[in-house]
Scaffold this motif. Structure first.
Motif, PDB file in Angstrom:
ATOM      1  N   VAL A   1      67.481  32.664  12.261  1.00  0.00           N
ATOM      2  CA  VAL A   1      66.027  32.551  12.400  1.00  0.00           C
ATOM      3  C   VAL A   1      65.377  33.916  12.293  1.00  0.00           C
ATOM      4  N   ARG A   2      65.980  34.917  12.908  1.00  0.00           N
ATOM      5  CA  ARG A   2      65.409  36.264  12.879  1.00  0.00           C
ATOM      6  C   ARG A   2      65.376  36.822  11.456  1.00  0.00           C
ATOM      7  N   VAL A   3      66.464  36.661  10.732  1.00  0.00           N
ATOM      8  CA  VAL A   3      66.503  37.139   9.356  1.00  0.00           C
ATOM      9  C   VAL A   3      65.497  36.388   8.494  1.00  0.00           C
ATOM     10  N   PHE A   4      65.395  35.074   8.705  1.00  0.00           N
ATOM     11  CA  PHE A   4      64.473  34.268   7.907  1.00  0.00           C
ATOM     12  C   PHE A   4      63.021  34.644   8.195  1.00  0.00           C
ATOM     13  N   ILE A   5      62.670  34.836   9.464  1.00  0.00           N
ATOM     14  CA  ILE A   5      61.289  35.172   9.828  1.00  0.00           C
ATOM     15  C   ILE A   5      60.915  36.541   9.286  1.00  0.00           C
ATOM     16  N   HIS A   6      61.815  37.528   9.423  1.00  0.00           N
ATOM     17  CA  HIS A   6      61.527  38.869   8.910  1.00  0.00           C
ATOM     18  C   HIS A   6      61.391  38.854   7.384  1.00  0.00           C
TER      19      HIS A   6
END
Length: 289
Positions: free
Chosen positions: A164-169
């Motif tokens: 999720v963190r990689v996708f949001i960034h």
């Protein structure tokens, strides 16, 4: 002692920096040097043809014409239509100029000509540049805070935090890149008549505060610009600078983190090599036992 221990890394960083600058200079020299020579030859030929065609025009008169063209360009006067650009010392253009001062872009297309204007520009920049740095830093952190809160909210709904963190960034970077690079490029292509490469080049040169001044938006006296154009450009410069500053800070954090990782790895390797060496003081005792 701490300064002495850090001296080799500082020297290495300085050598890398100087080598990078010199390598860039060599590349620019190879790419642009030949074009300059070609342009000089072409300009000399055009100058000779102009003097031959206009027999009443001598060298002194040609210099006066050149001075007139430079002055007209400086004050936004179109020699073709005899009209002036709206981008020279109106309220909107003056506000854009003030923004280019505090952001250190400094296109150089317009500059204060009066003594009082030049003095005010110095004091305005002394106060405005630090204020601009503080404001852009605050805005960039606020943008990052919104992104992190949204990321945390999505993480609470799912169990895959890293994905999720990689996708949001990645989504945030792509969205802001479209907002600050793709959309302005399309607008500049339409209202300035630039090519795609020229528009991208102008966007980066502006947002990175390099500001060569070879391409300047809202500056052509032969083109019509709508009323909202200058305001949109000012907002784009401000928020684009905040986004690019945030992106540069991310890159700096990544480089510093990578440097820290390499330092820890070197220290770990050194400690392992020291621990693997036999202890000479205990060796005789083991042989006696």
């Amino acid at each position: 002692m701490q300064f002495v221990s850090r001296l080799p890394s500082i020297l290495l960083l300085g050598v890398v920096y100087v080598a990078f600058v010199l390598a860039g200079g060599a590349v620019f020299w190879r790419l642009e040097g030949g074009l300059v020579e070609q342009n000089l030859v072409r300009l000399r030929e055009e100058k000779s043809r102009l003097l031959q065609r206009l027999s009443c025009l001598d060298i002194q008169s040609l210099e006066e014409v050149g001075q007139l063209i430079r002055s007209a360009s400086k004050y936004g006067l179109s020699l073709k239509s005899n009209s002036t650009s709206d981008g020279f010392w109106k309220f909107t253009s003056s506000s854009i100029f003030a923004a280019t001062v505090v952001t250190t872009i400094g296109y150089g297309n317009i500059s204060p000509g009066t003594m009082y204007g030049q003095i005010f520009c110095v004091f305005f920049a002394l106060v405005g540049i630090p204020l601009n740095v503080v404001v852009l830093n605050k805005v960039g952190k606020y943008m990052l805070s919104i992104e992190r809160k949204f990321c945390h909210f999505i993480e609470q709904k799912t169990n895959r935090k890293k994905c999720v963190r990689v996708f949001i960034h990645s989504l945030s970077f792509a969205t802001l890149a479209v907002l600050y690079f793709v959309a302005p490029v399309m607008i500049f292509q339409q209202y300035e008549g630039w090519s795609y490469a020229e528009a991208v080049y102008y966007c980066f040169i502006t947002l990175s505060t390099i500001g060569f001044g070879d391409y300047v938006a809202d500056n052509d006296p032969d083109r019509y610009y709508p009323e909202w154009y200058a305001f949109i450009m000012g907002a784009w410069i401000f928020f684009g600078l905040a986004w690019l500053a945030l992106l540069i800070n991310h890159c700096i954090d990544l480089l510093e983190g990578f440097n820290g990782y390499l330092k820890e790895k070197r220290e770990g390797t050194a400690s392992m090599s020291q621990g693997s060496q036999p202890d000479e003081t205990q060796a005789p005792e083991k042989s006696i036992k």
